[in-house]
Design a protein around this motif. Sequence first.
Motif, PDB file in Angstrom:
ATOM      1  N   LEU A 171     -24.697 -20.497 -10.719  1.00 14.67           N
ATOM      2  CA  LEU A 171     -24.049 -19.662  -9.708  1.00 14.67           C
ATOM      3  C   LEU A 171     -25.059 -19.356  -8.604  1.00 14.67           C
ATOM      4  O   LEU A 171     -26.119 -18.787  -8.870  1.00 14.67           O
ATOM      5  N   LEU A 172     -24.731 -19.765  -7.381  1.00 14.18           N
ATOM      6  CA  LEU A 172     -25.542 -19.406  -6.222  1.00 14.18           C
ATOM      7  C   LEU A 172     -24.913 -18.170  -5.597  1.00 14.18           C
ATOM      8  O   LEU A 172     -23.756 -18.201  -5.190  1.00 14.18           O
ATOM      9  N   ARG A 173     -25.683 -17.097  -5.522  1.00 12.20           N
ATOM     10  CA  ARG A 173     -25.141 -15.848  -5.011  1.00 12.20           C
ATOM     11  C   ARG A 173     -26.098 -15.228  -3.996  1.00 12.20           C
ATOM     12  O   ARG A 173     -27.261 -15.599  -3.903  1.00 12.20           O
ATOM     13  N   CYS A 174     -25.589 -14.266  -3.282  1.00 11.82           N
ATOM     14  CA  CYS A 174     -26.401 -13.500  -2.345  1.00 11.82           C
ATOM     15  C   CYS A 174     -26.990 -12.314  -3.098  1.00 11.82           C
ATOM     16  O   CYS A 174     -26.305 -11.670  -3.888  1.00 11.82           O
ATOM     17  N   SER A 175     -28.260 -12.042  -2.832  1.00 12.67           N
ATOM     18  CA  SER A 175     -28.883 -10.872  -3.449  1.00 12.67           C
ATOM     19  C   SER A 175     -29.189  -9.795  -2.408  1.00 12.67           C
ATOM     20  O   SER A 175     -30.009  -8.925  -2.635  1.00 12.67           O
ATOM     21  N   GLY A 176     -28.522  -9.876  -1.265  1.00  6.10           N
ATOM     22  CA  GLY A 176     -28.678  -8.860  -0.227  1.00  6.10           C
ATOM     23  C   GLY A 176     -29.773  -9.156   0.782  1.00  6.10           C
ATOM     24  O   GLY A 176     -30.117  -8.293   1.580  1.00  6.10           O
ATOM     25  N   LYS A 177     -30.314 -10.362   0.785  1.00  7.58           N
ATOM     26  CA  LYS A 177     -31.397 -10.703   1.707  1.00  7.58           C
ATOM     27  C   LYS A 177     -30.907 -11.201   3.070  1.00  7.58           C
ATOM     28  O   LYS A 177     -31.689 -11.269   4.008  1.00  7.58           O
ATOM     29  N   LEU A 178     -29.643 -11.557   3.165  1.00  5.22           N
ATOM     30  CA  LEU A 178     -29.132 -12.048   4.443  1.00  5.22           C
ATOM     31  C   LEU A 178     -29.224 -10.955   5.501  1.00  5.22           C
ATOM     32  O   LEU A 178     -28.866  -9.810   5.243  1.00  5.22           O
ATOM     33  N   PRO A 179     -29.662 -11.297   6.712  1.00  7.13           N
ATOM     34  CA  PRO A 179     -29.724 -10.283   7.759  1.00  7.13           C
ATOM     35  C   PRO A 179     -28.335  -9.835   8.224  1.00  7.13           C
ATOM     36  O   PRO A 179     -28.169  -8.743   8.733  1.00  7.13           O
ATOM     37  N   THR A 180     -27.351 -10.690   8.030  1.00  6.94           N
ATOM     38  CA  THR A 180     -25.969 -10.353   8.347  1.00  6.94           C
ATOM     39  C   THR A 180     -25.066 -11.312   7.573  1.00  6.94           C
ATOM     40  O   THR A 180     -25.513 -12.368   7.143  1.00  6.94           O
ATOM     41  N   CYS A 181     -23.823 -10.920   7.383  1.00  5.78           N
ATOM     42  CA  CYS A 181     -22.862 -11.808   6.716  1.00  5.78           C
ATOM     43  C   CYS A 181     -21.466 -11.454   7.196  1.00  5.78           C
ATOM     44  O   CYS A 181     -21.249 -10.383   7.759  1.00  5.78           O
ATOM     45  N   GLU A 182     -20.524 -12.337   6.944  1.00  4.11           N
ATOM     46  CA  GLU A 182     -19.177 -12.123   7.465  1.00  4.11           C
ATOM     47  C   GLU A 182     -18.515 -10.846   6.966  1.00  4.11           C
ATOM     48  O   GLU A 182     -17.960 -10.105   7.753  1.00  4.11           O
ATOM     49  N   PRO A 183     -18.561 -10.541   5.676  1.00  2.00           N
ATOM     50  CA  PRO A 183     -17.900  -9.301   5.253  1.00  2.00           C
ATOM     51  C   PRO A 183     -18.692  -8.030   5.616  1.00  2.00           C
ATOM     52  O   PRO A 183     -18.169  -6.935   5.511  1.00  2.00           O
ATOM     53  N   ASN A 184     -19.929  -8.189   6.054  1.00  2.00           N
ATOM     54  CA  ASN A 184     -20.765  -7.032   6.400  1.00  2.00           C
ATOM     55  C   ASN A 184     -21.612  -7.373   7.636  1.00  2.00           C
ATOM     56  O   ASN A 184     -22.831  -7.429   7.570  1.00  2.00           O
ATOM     57  N   PRO A 185     -20.955  -7.566   8.797  1.00  2.00           N
ATOM     58  CA  PRO A 185     -21.675  -8.060   9.970  1.00  2.00           C
ATOM     59  C   PRO A 185     -22.755  -7.119  10.513  1.00  2.00           C
ATOM     60  O   PRO A 185     -23.657  -7.562  11.204  1.00  2.00           O
ATOM     61  N   TYR A 186     -22.682  -5.857  10.194  1.00  2.00           N
ATOM     62  CA  TYR A 186     -23.685  -4.901  10.684  1.00  2.00           C
ATOM     63  C   TYR A 186     -24.726  -4.585   9.620  1.00  2.00           C
ATOM     64  O   TYR A 186     -25.563  -3.730   9.801  1.00  2.00           O
ATOM     65  N   HIS A 187     -24.644  -5.275   8.505  1.00  2.00           N
ATOM     66  CA  HIS A 187     -25.547  -5.119   7.368  1.00  2.00           C
ATOM     67  C   HIS A 187     -25.703  -3.648   6.946  1.00  2.00           C
ATOM     68  O   HIS A 187     -26.809  -3.123   6.818  1.00  2.00           O
ATOM     69  N   GLN A 188     -24.565  -3.015   6.729  1.00  2.00           N
ATOM     70  CA  GLN A 188     -24.578  -1.635   6.232  1.00  2.00           C
ATOM     71  C   GLN A 188     -24.974  -1.659   4.762  1.00  2.00           C
ATOM     72  O   GLN A 188     -24.380  -2.375   3.955  1.00  2.00           O
ATOM     73  N   GLU A 189     -25.973  -0.870   4.424  1.00  2.00           N
ATOM     74  CA  GLU A 189     -26.517  -0.864   3.065  1.00  2.00           C
ATOM     75  C   GLU A 189     -25.447  -0.531   2.024  1.00  2.00           C
ATOM     76  O   GLU A 189     -25.427  -1.121   0.943  1.00  2.00           O
ATOM     77  N   SER A 190     -24.541   0.396   2.337  1.00  2.00           N
ATOM     78  CA  SER A 190     -23.509   0.782   1.365  1.00  2.00           C
ATOM     79  C   SER A 190     -22.582  -0.391   1.039  1.00  2.00           C
ATOM     80  O   SER A 190     -22.204  -0.593  -0.119  1.00  2.00           O
ATOM     81  N   ILE A 191     -22.223  -1.175   2.032  1.00  2.00           N
ATOM     82  CA  ILE A 191     -21.357  -2.337   1.799  1.00  2.00           C
ATOM     83  C   ILE A 191     -22.118  -3.395   1.014  1.00  2.00           C
ATOM     84  O   ILE A 191     -21.576  -4.030   0.100  1.00  2.00           O
ATOM     85  N   CYS A 192     -23.391  -3.573   1.341  1.00  2.00           N
ATOM     86  CA  CYS A 192     -24.230  -4.537   0.621  1.00  2.00           C
ATOM     87  C   CYS A 192     -24.352  -4.126  -0.860  1.00  2.00           C
ATOM     88  O   CYS A 192     -24.225  -4.964  -1.752  1.00  2.00           O
ATOM     89  N   ARG A 193     -24.565  -2.855  -1.107  1.00  2.00           N
ATOM     90  CA  ARG A 193     -24.663  -2.374  -2.500  1.00  2.00           C
ATOM     91  C   ARG A 193     -23.356  -2.599  -3.248  1.00  2.00           C
ATOM     92  O   ARG A 193     -23.361  -2.994  -4.407  1.00  2.00           O
ATOM     93  N   LEU A 194     -22.233  -2.338  -2.583  1.00  2.00           N
ATOM     94  CA  LEU A 194     -20.931  -2.554  -3.214  1.00  2.00           C
ATOM     95  C   LEU A 194     -20.743  -4.030  -3.569  1.00  2.00           C
ATOM     96  O   LEU A 194     -20.302  -4.358  -4.673  1.00  2.00           O
ATOM     97  N   CYS A 195     -21.113  -4.908  -2.664  1.00  2.00           N
ATOM     98  CA  CYS A 195     -20.989  -6.347  -2.915  1.00  2.00           C
ATOM     99  C   CYS A 195     -21.866  -6.767  -4.094  1.00  2.00           C
ATOM    100  O   CYS A 195     -21.420  -7.494  -4.981  1.00  2.00           O
ATOM    101  N   LYS A 196     -23.117  -6.306  -4.110  1.00  2.00           N
ATOM    102  CA  LYS A 196     -24.022  -6.646  -5.214  1.00  2.00           C
ATOM    103  C   LYS A 196     -23.500  -6.067  -6.532  1.00  2.00           C
ATOM    104  O   LYS A 196     -23.612  -6.710  -7.579  1.00  2.00           O
ATOM    105  N   SER A 197     -22.905  -4.893  -6.473  1.00  2.00           N
ATOM    106  CA  SER A 197     -22.349  -4.270  -7.677  1.00  2.00           C
ATOM    107  C   SER A 197     -21.159  -5.078  -8.206  1.00  2.00           C
ATOM    108  O   SER A 197     -21.038  -5.305  -9.411  1.00  2.00           O
ATOM    109  N   ARG A 198     -20.278  -5.514  -7.309  1.00  2.00           N
ATOM    110  CA  ARG A 198     -19.134  -6.346  -7.721  1.00  2.00           C
ATOM    111  C   ARG A 198     -19.621  -7.659  -8.321  1.00  2.00           C
ATOM    112  O   ARG A 198     -19.081  -8.134  -9.309  1.00  2.00           O
ATOM    113  N   ASN A 199     -20.669  -8.216  -7.722  1.00  2.00           N
ATOM    114  CA  ASN A 199     -21.230  -9.454  -8.224  1.00  2.00           C
ATOM    115  C   ASN A 199     -21.785  -9.245  -9.628  1.00  2.00           C
ATOM    116  O   ASN A 199     -21.524 -10.042 -10.536  1.00  2.00           O
ATOM    117  N   ALA A 200     -22.527  -8.173  -9.815  1.00  2.00           N
ATOM    118  CA  ALA A 200     -23.102  -7.872 -11.135  1.00  2.00           C
ATOM    119  C   ALA A 200     -22.012  -7.656 -12.178  1.00  2.00           C
ATOM    120  O   ALA A 200     -22.129  -8.120 -13.319  1.00  2.00           O
TER     121      ALA A 200
END
Length: 149
Positions: A41-70
């Motif tokens: 499984l290739l996944r994001c670990s929050g290192k991307l400077p921006t991404c489509e579902p979180n274009p402003y790289h808000q930490e709360s959205i990034c944490r939610l994404c990582k939590s869903r992934n986990a």
Amino acid sequence: MEIDSGSRILIYSPFANWPFHFETELELIEKFLVKGCRVTLLRCSGKLPTCEPNPYHQESICRLCKSRNAAGIKWIGKSRIEIKDFYHVSKLQNAEVDKLYNIKISSLKDLTKLEIGTSQIGLAALSSTISLLRDPNPEINKHIKTYSI
């Protein structure tokens, strides 16, 4: 296509915040595991400077994404699959990207001409910007700093 037991399967799953995609990927992983395949499984670990579902790289959205992934990986069983971060940028590649900040882009034409090697990154940036703004002809000067295009 028939997948044999023992086949190696690679699943690219960058955005756990897109539920329908992520859940489908989890279902596919489980089906491959049941068939006896080895899954990476290739996944994001929050290192991307921006991404489509979180274009402003808000930490709360990034944490939610990582939590869903986990949570998805826990459901599959972490020991049953190999997990890797898909974002690997060398120092040389990072230096190449840093050069882009010095390029003057004042029109859509300038943006679409932007390339690194054979990668048309200007077109990729424009595509993402159009999707984000829902505007097929965005005013580049108005958005260039805001959206890092």
